[in-house]
Design an enzyme around this catalytic site. Sequence first.
Site, PDB file in Angstrom:
ATOM      1  N   ARG A  64       0.691  -1.213  -0.009  1.00  0.00           N
ATOM      2  CA  ARG A  64      -0.080   0.047  -0.094  1.00  0.00           C
ATOM      3  C   ARG A  64       0.666   1.255   0.127  1.00  0.00           C
ATOM      4  NH1 ARG A  64      -2.404  -3.797   2.696  1.00  0.00           N
ATOM      5  NH2 ARG A  64      -1.178  -3.344   4.510  1.00  0.00           N
ATOM      6  N   GLU A 101       6.485 -10.623  14.510  1.00  0.00           N
ATOM      7  CA  GLU A 101       5.830 -11.117  15.656  1.00  0.00           C
ATOM      8  C   GLU A 101       6.605 -12.569  15.800  1.00  0.00           C
ATOM      9  OE1 GLU A 101       2.023 -10.476  15.975  1.00  0.00           O
ATOM     10  OE2 GLU A 101       1.795 -11.124  18.280  1.00  0.00           O
TER      11      GLU A 101
HETATM   12  P1  AMP Z   1       5.179  -3.094  11.420  1.00  0.00           P
HETATM   13  O1  AMP Z   1       6.578  -3.220  10.830  1.00  0.00           O
HETATM   14  O2  AMP Z   1       4.642  -3.706  12.675  1.00  0.00           O
HETATM   15  O3  AMP Z   1       5.075  -1.513  11.748  1.00  0.00           O
HETATM   16  O4  AMP Z   1       4.112  -3.015  10.064  1.00  0.00           O
HETATM   17  C1  AMP Z   1       3.883  -2.117   9.309  1.00  0.00           C
HETATM   18  C2  AMP Z   1       3.325  -3.215   7.900  1.00  0.00           C
HETATM   19  O5  AMP Z   1       2.450  -3.957   8.121  1.00  0.00           O
HETATM   20  C3  AMP Z   1       2.796  -1.986   6.955  1.00  0.00           C
HETATM   21  O6  AMP Z   1       3.302  -2.073   5.780  1.00  0.00           O
HETATM   22  C4  AMP Z   1       1.331  -2.089   7.020  1.00  0.00           C
HETATM   23  O7  AMP Z   1       0.961  -1.955   5.759  1.00  0.00           O
HETATM   24  C5  AMP Z   1       1.269  -3.526   7.592  1.00  0.00           C
HETATM   25  N1  AMP Z   1       0.317  -3.541   8.878  1.00  0.00           N
HETATM   26  C6  AMP Z   1       0.590  -3.745  10.121  1.00  0.00           C
HETATM   27  N2  AMP Z   1      -0.363  -3.682  10.910  1.00  0.00           N
HETATM   28  C7  AMP Z   1      -1.639  -3.703  10.267  1.00  0.00           C
HETATM   29  C8  AMP Z   1      -2.820  -3.338  10.428  1.00  0.00           C
HETATM   30  N3  AMP Z   1      -3.537  -3.435  11.603  1.00  0.00           N
HETATM   31  N4  AMP Z   1      -3.770  -2.959   9.417  1.00  0.00           N
HETATM   32  C9  AMP Z   1      -3.107  -2.671   8.193  1.00  0.00           C
HETATM   33  N5  AMP Z   1      -1.926  -2.911   7.904  1.00  0.00           N
HETATM   34  C10 AMP Z   1      -1.158  -3.390   8.703  1.00  0.00           C
END
Ligand code: AMP
Length: 177
Positions: A64, A101
Amino acid sequence: MSTDLANIIRSRLRAIADYPKAGIIYQDITPVLQDAILFRQVVAALAEPFLDSRVTHVIGIEARGFILGGAVATHLGAGFVPARKAGKLPWKTRSENYSLEYGEDSLEAHEDAFHHDDSRALIVDDVIATGGTARATGLLTRSLGATLVGWAFLLGLEELGGDELLEGAPVHTLVTV
Ligand code: AMP
């Protein structure tokens, strides 16, 4: 950015429980993208703090971040660089690993993505959750020789505090939930 715009964005985000797996509340941004006026306002708001930052490239995170990042790039008069999941780019790549995770993942960009010594990159994605993906993209950007100008996100998941992982450049988040 105006409070009105933040409230409109918040009202259009669609939270879907237990997608893609149990326990996750997925934040669906497609209702924001579908609205021509709102999409344009979001792109302008993401770019706004960086209008005078001499951004030469926006680096968008799969998938996205491609949609928002491409639009932000044209708004800023910058080029676009995709940061993709492993094995998706056709040319020579540099990669950065990061923790999920459960387990590890990696992001890649083309070795020659920033071919000028004075490249200045802005990272764009839809959501910052734990911050691991955005942090890895920052490391990748810097390892490819660009100056990191900042990070811009449509949405931050506040309780995860992901922006604490991001260092050395400003973090711009339009709304938090
Ligand atoms: P993080 O590395 O945990 O910050 O995850 C970020 C990536 O995962 C981004 O590219 C987001 O598009 C996706 N992402 C993580 N959590 C969500 C969520 N709750 N809803 C939508 N996209 C998420």
